[in-house]
Each structure stands twice: as C-alpha cells, then as structure tokens.
Design an enzyme around this catalytic site. Sequence first.
Site, PDB file in Angstrom:
ATOM      1  N   HIS A 227       0.565  -1.385   0.048  1.00 22.92           N
ATOM      2  CA  HIS A 227       0.126  -0.064   0.031  1.00 22.92           C
ATOM      3  C   HIS A 227       0.980   1.219   0.022  1.00 22.92           C
ATOM      4  CE1 HIS A 227      -3.137  -2.853   1.689  1.00 22.92           C
ATOM      5  NE2 HIS A 227      -3.784  -2.354   0.623  1.00 22.92           N
ATOM      6  N   ILE A 228       2.034   1.367   0.958  1.00 23.96           N
ATOM      7  CA  ILE A 228       2.689   2.407   0.940  1.00 23.96           C
ATOM      8  C   ILE A 228       3.641   2.470  -0.149  1.00 23.96           C
ATOM      9  CG2 ILE A 228       4.331   3.731   2.487  1.00 23.96           C
ATOM     10  CD1 ILE A 228       3.040   2.559   4.755  1.00 23.96           C
ATOM     11  N   ASP A 247      10.194  -6.798  -3.864  1.00 25.26           N
ATOM     12  CA  ASP A 247       9.123  -7.329  -3.156  1.00 25.26           C
ATOM     13  C   ASP A 247       9.170  -8.575  -3.298  1.00 25.26           C
ATOM     14  OD1 ASP A 247       6.410  -6.014  -2.027  1.00 25.26           O
ATOM     15  OD2 ASP A 247       6.358  -8.027  -2.275  1.00 25.26           O
ATOM     16  N   ASP A 330      12.184   6.666  11.494  1.00 24.18           N
ATOM     17  CA  ASP A 330      10.911   7.188  12.177  1.00 24.18           C
ATOM     18  C   ASP A 330      10.726   6.075  13.068  1.00 24.18           C
ATOM     19  OD1 ASP A 330       8.542   8.872  12.410  1.00 24.18           O
ATOM     20  OD2 ASP A 330       7.465   7.301  11.279  1.00 24.18           O
ATOM     21  N   GLU A 335      10.525   2.064  21.619  1.00 21.66           N
ATOM     22  CA  GLU A 335      10.063   3.281  21.515  1.00 21.66           C
ATOM     23  C   GLU A 335       9.514   3.786  22.901  1.00 21.66           C
ATOM     24  OE1 GLU A 335       7.275   3.468  18.113  1.00 21.66           O
ATOM     25  OE2 GLU A 335       9.083   3.077  16.942  1.00 21.66           O
ATOM     26  N   HIS A 365       8.276   8.363  15.483  1.00 22.14           N
ATOM     27  CA  HIS A 365       7.014   7.312  14.797  1.00 22.14           C
ATOM     28  C   HIS A 365       6.029   8.359  14.397  1.00 22.14           C
ATOM     29  CE1 HIS A 365       5.716   3.079  14.825  1.00 22.14           C
ATOM     30  NE2 HIS A 365       5.149   3.645  13.871  1.00 22.14           N
ATOM     31  N   ILE A 366       6.261   9.066  13.532  1.00 19.07           N
ATOM     32  CA  ILE A 366       5.166   9.835  13.049  1.00 19.07           C
ATOM     33  C   ILE A 366       4.642   9.866  11.738  1.00 19.07           C
ATOM     34  CG2 ILE A 366       5.365  11.917  14.724  1.00 19.07           C
ATOM     35  CD1 ILE A 366       6.995  13.231  12.156  1.00 19.07           C
ATOM     36  N   GLY A 367       5.036   8.742  11.157  1.00 21.60           N
ATOM     37  CA  GLY A 367       4.672   8.263   9.550  1.00 21.60           C
ATOM     38  C   GLY A 367       3.210   8.278   9.431  1.00 21.60           C
ATOM     39  N   GLY A 368       2.564   7.805  10.186  1.00 21.76           N
ATOM     40  CA  GLY A 368       0.933   8.058   9.946  1.00 21.76           C
ATOM     41  C   GLY A 368       0.250   8.989  10.857  1.00 21.76           C
TER      42      GLY A 368
HETATM   43  N1  LIG Z   1       5.990   4.844  10.438  1.00 24.59           N
HETATM   44  C1  LIG Z   1       4.825   4.504  10.430  1.00 24.59           C
HETATM   45  O1  LIG Z   1       4.173   5.350  11.157  1.00 24.59           O
HETATM   46  C2  LIG Z   1       4.076   3.504   9.771  1.00 24.59           C
HETATM   47  C3  LIG Z   1       2.729   3.896   9.413  1.00 24.59           C
HETATM   48  C4  LIG Z   1       2.190   3.062   8.419  1.00 24.59           C
HETATM   49  C5  LIG Z   1       2.891   1.514   8.306  1.00 24.59           C
HETATM   50  N2  LIG Z   1       4.160   1.519   8.820  1.00 24.59           N
HETATM   51  C6  LIG Z   1       4.916   0.139   8.517  1.00 24.59           C
HETATM   52  O2  LIG Z   1       4.853  -0.152   7.198  1.00 24.59           O
HETATM   53  C7  LIG Z   1       5.013  -1.304   6.918  1.00 24.59           C
HETATM   54  C8  LIG Z   1       4.313  -1.560   5.474  1.00 24.59           C
HETATM   55  O3  LIG Z   1       2.969  -0.833   5.173  1.00 24.59           O
HETATM   56  P1  LIG Z   1       2.162  -1.307   3.906  1.00 24.59           P
HETATM   57  O4  LIG Z   1       0.774  -0.647   4.375  1.00 24.59           O
HETATM   58  O5  LIG Z   1       2.719  -0.767   2.898  1.00 24.59           O
HETATM   59  O6  LIG Z   1       1.916  -2.946   4.072  1.00 24.59           O
HETATM   60  P2  LIG Z   1       1.708  -4.017   2.863  1.00 24.59           P
HETATM   61  O7  LIG Z   1       1.473  -5.052   3.587  1.00 24.59           O
HETATM   62  O8  LIG Z   1       0.439  -3.333   2.066  1.00 24.59           O
HETATM   63  O9  LIG Z   1       2.994  -3.975   2.214  1.00 24.59           O
HETATM   64  C9  LIG Z   1       4.157  -4.632   2.521  1.00 24.59           C
HETATM   65  C10 LIG Z   1       4.898  -5.520   1.332  1.00 24.59           C
HETATM   66  O10 LIG Z   1       6.132  -5.636   1.642  1.00 24.59           O
HETATM   67  C11 LIG Z   1       6.378  -6.860   0.940  1.00 24.59           C
HETATM   68  N3  LIG Z   1       7.176  -7.940   1.817  1.00 24.59           N
HETATM   69  C12 LIG Z   1       6.944  -8.351   2.837  1.00 24.59           C
HETATM   70  N4  LIG Z   1       8.204  -9.220   3.167  1.00 24.59           N
HETATM   71  C13 LIG Z   1       9.142  -8.559   2.378  1.00 24.59           C
HETATM   72  C14 LIG Z   1      10.497  -9.159   2.198  1.00 24.59           C
HETATM   73  N5  LIG Z   1      11.137  -9.771   3.155  1.00 24.59           N
HETATM   74  N6  LIG Z   1      11.179  -8.536   1.228  1.00 24.59           N
HETATM   75  C15 LIG Z   1      10.265  -7.697   0.488  1.00 24.59           C
HETATM   76  N7  LIG Z   1       9.230  -7.254   0.540  1.00 24.59           N
HETATM   77  C16 LIG Z   1       8.687  -7.845   1.505  1.00 24.59           C
HETATM   78  C17 LIG Z   1       4.908  -7.556   0.962  1.00 24.59           C
HETATM   79  O11 LIG Z   1       4.966  -8.673  -0.101  1.00 24.59           O
HETATM   80  C18 LIG Z   1       3.982  -6.318   0.664  1.00 24.59           C
HETATM   81  O12 LIG Z   1       4.113  -5.975  -0.804  1.00 24.59           O
HETATM   82  C19 LIG Z   1       3.652  -1.864   7.752  1.00 24.59           C
HETATM   83  O13 LIG Z   1       3.784  -3.414   8.108  1.00 24.59           O
HETATM   84  C20 LIG Z   1       4.184  -1.025   9.144  1.00 24.59           C
HETATM   85  O14 LIG Z   1       5.050  -2.152  10.018  1.00 24.59           O
HETATM   86  C21 LIG Z   1       4.667   2.424   9.472  1.00 24.59           C
HETATM   87  O1  LIG Z   2       1.580   0.546  11.991  1.00 20.93           O
HETATM   88  C1  LIG Z   2       1.147   1.706  11.706  1.00 20.93           C
HETATM   89  O2  LIG Z   2       0.051   2.105  11.311  1.00 20.93           O
HETATM   90  C2  LIG Z   2       2.055   2.941  12.125  1.00 20.93           C
HETATM   91  O3  LIG Z   2       3.210   2.175  12.344  1.00 20.93           O
HETATM   92  C3  LIG Z   2       1.689   3.897  12.809  1.00 20.93           C
HETATM   93  O4  LIG Z   2       1.587   3.530  14.182  1.00 20.93           O
HETATM   94  P1  LIG Z   2       1.051   4.352  15.300  1.00 20.93           P
HETATM   95  O5  LIG Z   2      -0.511   4.465  15.053  1.00 20.93           O
HETATM   96  O6  LIG Z   2       1.377   3.919  16.574  1.00 20.93           O
HETATM   97  O7  LIG Z   2       1.524   5.739  14.976  1.00 20.93           O
END
Ligand SMILES: NC(=O)c1ccc[n+]([C@@H]2O[C@H](COP(=O)([O-])OP(=O)(O)OC[C@H]3O[C@@H](n4cnc5c(N)ncnc54)[C@H](O)[C@@H]3O)[C@@H](O)[C@H]2O)c1
Ligand SMILES: O=C(O)[C@H](O)COP(=O)(O)O
Length: 487
Positions: A227-228, A247, A330, A335, A365-368
């Site tokens: 998604h991201i 991926d 981030d 944490e 950890h402010i990504g979202g």
């Molecule tokens: N910093 C933040 O605040 C924040 C916010 C949202 C999400 N996140 C993190 O970001 C991650 C990804 O989010 P998303 O919504 O894009 O997830 P998602 O599930 O939509 O996408 C993850 C992708 O990673 C791939 N993947 C899994 N293992 C892998 C590997 N070993 N090597 C390469 N690719 C691999 C999957 O096939 C998938 O396409 C979340 O799991 C979460 O931990 C952090």
């Molecule tokens: O998994 C997530 O959506 C992000 O890491 C954001 O986490 P948080 O809601 O604790 O900021």
Amino acid sequence: MSPPSPPRQIAVPISNMSNLSRQVSNSLNLSTSPNLSFHSPPTSFRAPPSYTANTPGYSAGAAAANAKQLKPFDTKDVKVLLLENVNLAGVNILKEQGYQVEAIKSSLPEDQLIEKIRHVHVIGIRSKTRLTERVLKEAKNLLVIGCFCIGTNQVDLSYAASQGIAVFNSPFSNSRSVAELVISEVIALARQLADRSMELHNGTWNKVSKGCWEIRGKTLGIVGYGHIGSQLSVLAEAMGMEVIYYDVVNLMGLGTAKQVKTLDDLLDQSDFVTLHVPETGDTKNLIGKTQLDKMKNGSYLINNARGKVVDIPALIEAMRSGKLAGAAIDVFPNEPAGNGDYFNNELNDWVKGLQGLKNLILTPHIGGSTEEAQSAIGAEVSTALVKYVNEGSTLGAVNMPEVNLRNINLDEPNCVRVVFIHKNVPGVLRQVNGVLLNHNIDKQSSDSRGDVAYLMADVSDVKEDEIRSLFQSLEELPSSLRTRMLY
Ligand SMILES: NC(=O)c1ccc[n+]([C@@H]2O[C@H](COP(=O)([O-])OP(=O)(O)OC[C@H]3O[C@@H](n4cnc5c(N)ncnc54)[C@H](O)[C@@H]3O)[C@@H](O)[C@H]2O)c1
Ligand SMILES: O=C(O)[C@H](O)COP(=O)(O)O
C-alpha cells in the site's frame, strides 16, 4: 459515475442513542463473560453501520431499513480500553454505542496492562502496546482487539485466534501520510535541510551547495511495494525520479516503475533506499552491514517501516564512514511509552551514537500521524469493532476467517444469531447442526483459517428460554473456543 447509495437510515438523533441503550436491558445473563447480559433492544435503536467509514455516503447513524439490531449484551456493560491516544472519531463511535470507554493517551507498562485487560471486552491499541501470549492469557473477558494502525506485529495473532479473540486493523488509512512523509524526507536529505535548520537555530549561517542535490533523475529504490510503497512510487515519479522496487511477491509496477529481482540489485542501483515491509522473522535486520556495504557510495537510507528492519549500529557505522550521505529514521526497536518520555541509551543502547550525526533525520514514529489518517483509522477500526461485538461480522479481521451474514429482519422476531468459534477439526458442523436440530437454520456461513474456524448461523423460532441451553450445548462441544448468541 455516481457513488452507490447507502442503505436507508433510521433517524435516531445521536444524543438519544446512549440513553436508549441504557433503557433496554433484559438480563438473561447469557454471555461469554460472567458479568454481561444479553438483550434485544427496541427497533428504534440504531444499528451499527453496515458499511464502513470509507464507503461514499457513510454516516455513523446509517442502518438498513428493515434490519433488526443485534446487541449481544446490555451495551452499557461492554467495557472498552483504548490506549495510545486513539483519535476522538474512534472513541466517539464506541461511546455512542453506550459502551463504557476508558481512553488513555500512552501505552501501559505490562503489569498495569495485565491488571486492566482482565476487565475489558474490547481493547484498542496502536503500534506500541505488545499483546503477547502472556498478556492475553489474563484477558479472560476479551472478545476483540482493534489495532488503530496498519501494523499488527505487536499482537500475538495466532494465540489470540486460538482463544477466539478477533483482531482488526486499518490496512491503508495512513498509507498516503507515510508516502508523503517519505517524499519530504527524500528532498530534505538531498538538500541537508535538517542540518541547515539546526545550524541557524543555533545562530550559524552556513550557505552551502556541496553535497546538495535535486531529486529529479535520481533513483528511488522501494523495498516492499504494498500500500505505502506503491503510493510512494506514483508520487516519486511525479517528482521526476526513476523508481525501482523489490518485493517478495511479483507485482505490477505503477507508471514506469520497475521491479528488480533481488534486494542486492535494488541496493546496487538506488540513490535513495526506502523501506516499506512489515516486521516479520524475514525482515529482521533486512538492512545490516552487508546490505549497507552494497549500497552506492553517498546514497541515502530511509526507514519508516519497523525499527527491527534496520541494524542501527551498522547504520551508525555507515554514516560515520561517509558510506551513506544521510538517513531518516522514524521507527525504533524500543520506543517510549508516550510523549515527553526520554529517548536515550536506556531504551536502545546505541541512541547516543545516533544523536548528533550529520544529515540524519530522527522522528518519533510519526509516519501515520496526520489528522486525516488518524480520524479515518479511528472511524474504520471502531466501526469494525462495533460490527464484531454487535453482529459477529469478521469482515476485515486479520487473524480469523472473514464471515458475514445479511441482516436479520424486523419481521423475524425470534431469530437468534449463533456465533461459534471453534477448532478447525473434522465433524464440527455435524455436531453444531445436531445441537440446532430442532430449529430452522435460516442462513449459515462458516470458514476456516489455519487452526481456527468461524461459524455464524441465524436460527429462527427460538424461544428466549431456549437460548441458554443452546448456548451451553455449543460451549460444551470439545471443539469450542467461544460461543456468542446475538439477538
Ligand atoms: N512509520 C509509520 O508510522 C508507519 C505507518 C504505516 C505503516 N508502517 C509500517 O509499514 C509497513 C508496510 O505498510 P504497507 O501498508 O505498505 O504494508 P503492505 O502489507 O501493504 O505491504 C508490504 C509489502 O512488503 C512486502 N514484503 C514482505 N516481506 C518482504 C521482504 N522480506 N522483502 C521484500 N518485500 C517484502 C509484501 O509482499 C508487501 O507487498 C507496515 O507493516 C508497518 O509496519 C509504518
Ligand atoms: O502501523 C502503523 O500504522 C504505524 O506504524 C503507525 O503506528 P502508530 O499508530 O502507533 O503511530
């Protein structure tokens, strides 16, 4: 094209709803929880929305016109604990149901968490709170967990399923916020913005162009094109970057983005490497010394995924040696529990080595963390929790099969919805149908996921005094994990 119209709505002012819920308890004391009672509310009671906050035309007060409202117990007895500052949009949806909601701004130390989780039926958390087997073992009343975020690695999903506890999250409501943050970080790193700003805050004028670049024409390597990653890909191309991605799954590239075969290929070709994989056994230290050595000299690393995905001492070394020209981080293995807490070596023993490095952006950890993302997540996860508690729907659950049934209608007054969560072993359907033998099953759906199966059946012509014995007979089946009777 016009959006699909929402179901017709019963007009009950929101201010009346919690009052109504308090007026309509008839205590049969049939429940998975000793202190809860079942009841059937009056037809004027608002239904939980049968579609989600992301649906065009969504309104929290919407209900199908002829749908009977199912409430498993007197709603004022449903206890909800929300940790980590869940957005008000989510808190309010739960309060409007009449549930008792305690909302706390930070996460809790494990002993306090265990003390509180014993008493609640619903818990809402974000990325910080760890719901381990040890914690969940104490959660005897818990029906459901809401992760008000994307990541679910903080929850022992399979143990929760084995106890009949469903887990929901918000799979993409903050994806755009993360993608936009990464774009800002790519530019900020390329222009050393954080350092220039810090210098001027400290009174030093330092106008330089050496080592500062445009991002146009540079290659962005995205690890994890979900998604991201895919959203980021579109934004980065619009800024004139070349995009490649790696991926574990073969995925169609958006625009002109190209998938590369190996992580090494990506590291070798990218000017900026950005990580968007979940935390799993495979992604722990995905980027360590070996991978950092393979990156281009003077390239940049960005981690908004999970703290354990990068070996931070190795990153510190790569920054010190000049191998990397900058990095943005981030997320961290450990944490702080809440705002104002210290970020120091007691938390992660390399913090001092990180602090003060040049062209290193550190964020808490402010990504979202945007208004848009947090209110959308609040509405989405709370709506899923209400639909699960009140109607038994597991649509969107991350650790259970997804099962849903169309509504029971108002002209079916003696219809009871049976929810039977059970071990996925042979012969269970035969046994359940044996228990329900003398009743007509209007509709039934069941599915399994791993060791756990979920069955929903709407059973007609059940008298109130029969509900208890049906409940007990199902609970006594050897495969039973949890039974609920909704009517
Ligand atoms: N910093 C933040 O605040 C924040 C916010 C949202 C999400 N996140 C993190 O970001 C991650 C990804 O989010 P998303 O919504 O894009 O997830 P998602 O599930 O939509 O996408 C993850 C992708 O990673 C791939 N993947 C899994 N293992 C892998 C590997 N070993 N090597 C390469 N690719 C691999 C999957 O096939 C998938 O396409 C979340 O799991 C979460 O931990 C952090
Ligand atoms: O998994 C997530 O959506 C992000 O890491 C954001 O986490 P948080 O809601 O604790 O900021």
